[in-house]
Enzyme design. Sequence first.
Site, mmCIF file in Angstrom:
data_model
loop_
_atom_site.group_PDB
_atom_site.id
_atom_site.type_symbol
_atom_site.label_atom_id
_atom_site.label_comp_id
_atom_site.label_asym_id
_atom_site.label_seq_id
_atom_site.Cartn_x
_atom_site.Cartn_y
_atom_site.Cartn_z
ATOM 1 N N GLY A 1 31.851 3.370 77.464
ATOM 2 C CA GLY A 1 31.289 4.637 77.467
ATOM 3 C C GLY A 1 30.991 5.055 78.985
ATOM 4 N N CYS A 2 30.240 4.165 79.435
ATOM 5 C CA CYS A 2 29.689 4.521 80.796
ATOM 6 C C CYS A 2 30.972 4.376 81.894
ATOM 7 C CB CYS A 2 28.647 3.487 81.190
ATOM 8 S SG CYS A 2 27.481 3.583 80.061
ATOM 9 N N THR A 3 31.880 3.777 81.533
ATOM 10 C CA THR A 3 33.169 3.824 82.488
ATOM 11 C C THR A 3 33.709 4.970 82.367
ATOM 12 O OG1 THR A 3 33.258 1.203 82.413
ATOM 13 C CG2 THR A 3 35.379 2.633 82.848
#
Length: 155
Positions: A46-48
């Site tokens: 998700g953060c990527t």
Amino acid sequence: MSERLEPGDVAPDFTLPDADGNEVSLSAHRGRKVIVYFYPAALTPGCTKQACDFTDNLDVLAGAGYDVIGISPDKPEKLAKFREKESLKVTLLADPEKTVTEAYGAYGEKKNYGKTYLGVIRSTVIVDEEGKVERALYNVRATGHVAKIIKDLGI
């Protein structure tokens, strides 16, 4: 749990190390608008996705007068790996003590798979040229969030 920021609040100033260990301060961005976003961990799906979305739209945002700063509890070394692996162009800052994350109300109770725990709440705070909060968005989704910001800001 920390207090959430509201539009009109003075954005807490901070100085944190970037992926290369250089100190970056919010006050150094006065005169420009800044999108400060908080994410739980570098190199996670998700953060990527979120970091890549910001990178892909960086020219559009910069052209509209916005700088983008991503903050996570990761150490600078991990941020450097994240930046290199994903070819990120956004400024990534390390907040391992979570002091800035807490000051922005982006740390608190989260629920995942029926469990409640403390962690980084995916959040975005938009700071105006004078250092005041223009918008504060909490519990945002990683996917589609950047497009929504661009639409909401009329860029």
